[in-house]
Design an enzyme around this catalytic site. Structure first.
Site, PDB file in Angstrom:
ATOM      1  CG  HIS A  72     -71.086  31.569   4.279  1.00 16.27           C
ATOM      2  ND1 HIS A  72     -71.846  30.593   3.753  1.00 16.27           N
ATOM      3  CD2 HIS A  72     -69.703  31.279   3.025  1.00 16.27           C
ATOM      4  CE1 HIS A  72     -70.730  30.381   2.288  1.00 16.27           C
ATOM      5  NE2 HIS A  72     -69.988  30.781   1.873  1.00 16.27           N
ATOM      6  CE1 TYR A 200     -79.769  24.613   6.610  1.00 15.39           C
ATOM      7  CE2 TYR A 200     -78.432  27.131   6.569  1.00 15.39           C
ATOM      8  CZ  TYR A 200     -78.679  26.107   6.692  1.00 15.39           C
ATOM      9  OH  TYR A 200     -77.383  25.254   7.671  1.00 15.39           O
ATOM     10  N   PRO A 292     -79.267  16.983  10.299  1.00 13.46           N
ATOM     11  CG  PRO A 292     -78.759  16.779   8.468  1.00 13.46           C
ATOM     12  CD  PRO A 292     -79.630  16.362   9.358  1.00 13.46           C
ATOM     13  CE  LYS A 296     -75.768  25.396  16.484  1.00 16.42           C
ATOM     14  NZ  LYS A 296     -75.008  25.786  15.162  1.00 16.42           N
ATOM     15  CE1 TYR A 384     -77.433  27.653  10.560  1.00 25.19           C
ATOM     16  CE2 TYR A 384     -74.993  28.608  10.492  1.00 25.19           C
ATOM     17  CZ  TYR A 384     -75.947  27.912   9.355  1.00 25.19           C
ATOM     18  OH  TYR A 384     -76.161  27.208   8.103  1.00 25.19           O
TER      19      TYR A 384
END
Ligand code: FAD
Length: 389
Positions: A72, A200, A292, A296, A384
């Protein structure tokens, strides 16, 4: 039995450490409380940082991940049912890999078995002894018989509810914690993911996440009150609520179906310091938990394994103990940065009962800023995809 290193816990951190030590000629034994099937049945993390991907390749367990995983190059963020994309490669030079924790664990079990590694399942009552001496040992019960393994180091890879952390005297252990007043209701469904990358979503009704395991298996989450019960969430209720919270374009194309797994996970940040006491070293969830949001948890466990495997290998191969002495400090420096990032994502994206209209507008402004600022996107993307280790 005698072995240089006893690893307590056969989850991803214990197995990867075992594999890396084995490849460097450092023999070890893994003690796992559960059966292999039980460990492989746990549905957990799904997003791998690129550093984790490279570690798995170096450990000789990357082939299936490279075939079946999904690279991704970005992710979607949303507020008020409208989304925008953060391009990880453009902003931080690296993508992430979507490949389930269950699959990582399966690959590691296969590799340990193929090279004759010792993983003892259903080891009950595992207890470390003599951790403040140079000759520790670990006892456990298998098939009703107490066994003993003498060793030089004991590694606690036994997760948050394991036995290892509790061996550090209370006068030494410092615990820092934040418990969030909500949980994540997650479902797994055999439906095509609504988006080719994760979404998200911040929403006044609460956070939502659209994730996936593969082209036919989707994972969706909803923020729910901490005392919510799975039985009160029928599949229909879940899908209706998800549609309300995600971007309009995703809601219109969402394919729904029966859930094949449904559970609620509480959210908490927790760090135990130091991560070493005498001959005991903590690794992964045994030492720290993150919510979550930001993916991580598993990745932090893997970076601990990186620091610890390097230190143990230097100790055994070159007689260099320095890495063991600095392990806790090095690992914790990265742990705290990931804890900050997970907290920031959680705080920015979730609905807090006391936030009111002001809090909601501040969150939306933060997300608008992210949408419009390459600098803000770079900071988010850098964290990220994973800080270097
Ligand atoms: C419900 C849930 C969802 C999650 N979702 C995500 C996510 O989406 N993204 C993300 O990055 N992270 C997620 N995580 C976190 C991630 O799964 C963990 O960070 C990761 O599993 C840590 O690996 P570990 O090997 O350190 O610990 P664990 O995976 O917990 O493994 C510890 C092992 O030790 C064994 N054990 C425990 N006690 C003993 C004992 N006394 N004796 C012997 N063995 C013992 C356990 O059975 C287990 O197999 C999630 C966690 C949970 C619980």
């Amino acid at each position: 039995m005698r072995t240089p290193v006893v690893i307590i816990g056969g989850g991803p951190s214990g197995l990867l450490l075992s594999q890396l030590l084995h490849l460097a000629g450092v023999e070890n034994v893994v003690l796992e409380r559960r059966t292999r099937d039980y460990v492989l049945g746990r549905i957990r993390a799904g997003v791998l940082e690129w550093g984790t991907v490279e570690m798995l390749r170096a450990a000789g367990v990357g082939a299936r991940m490279d075939r079946e995983g999904f690279v991704h190059e970005g992710t979607f963020l949303a507020a008020r049912n409208a989304q925008f994309r953060v391009d990880f490669v453009q902003r931080a030079g690296k993508p992430v890999m979507v490949y389930g924790q269950t699959e990582v664990t399966r690959d590691l079990y296969f590799a340990r078995a193929a090279s004759g590694g010792t993983v003892i399942h259903e080891a009950e009552g595992v207890t470390p002894h003599g951790l403040d001496t140079s000759a520790p040992w670990v006892t456990y019960v298998k098939n009703g018989t107490e066994e003993r393994i003498d060793c030089e180091f004991v590694i606690g890879c036994d997760g948050f509810h394991g036995v290892s952390r509790g061996c550090i005297p209370a006068s030494v252990l410092r615990e820092t914690e934040r418990v969030y007043p909500f949980g994540w209701l997650g479902i797994l469904s055999e439906t095509p993911p609504v988006s080719h990358e994760l979404i998200y979503a911040n929403h006044a009704r609460g956070f939502a996440l659209c994730s996936m395991r593969n082209a036919h298996l989707s994972r969706y989450y909803l923020q729910v009150p901490v005392d919510a019960h799975v039985e009160n969430w029928s599949d229909d209720r879940f899908w209706d609520e998800l549609r309300r919270r995600i971007p309009h374009e995703a809601a219109e194309t969402l394919v729904t179906g029966p859930s094949i797994e449904k559970s609620i996970a509480p959210l908490r940040s927790y760090v135990a310091e130091p991560m070493r006491w005498g001959r005991l070293f903590l690794c992964g969830d045994a030492a720290h938990i993150v919510p979550p949001t930001g993916a991580k948890g598993l990745n932090l466990a893997m970076s601990d394994v990186h620091y610890l495997s390097e230190a143990l290998i230097a100790h055994y191969r070159d007689g260099e103990p320095g890495g063991l002495d600095t392990y806790s400090e090095r690992a914790l420096a990265r742990v705290w940065k990931a804890t900050r990032f997970s907290w920031w994502m959680t705080t920015t994206l979730h609905r807090f009962d006391d936030q009111g209209a002001f809090g909601q507008r501040i969150q939306e402004a933060e997300i608008d800023y992210l949408a419009s600022s390459p600098a803000a996107q770079a900071a988010m993307a850098e964290n990220y995809v994973g800080l270097p280790f």
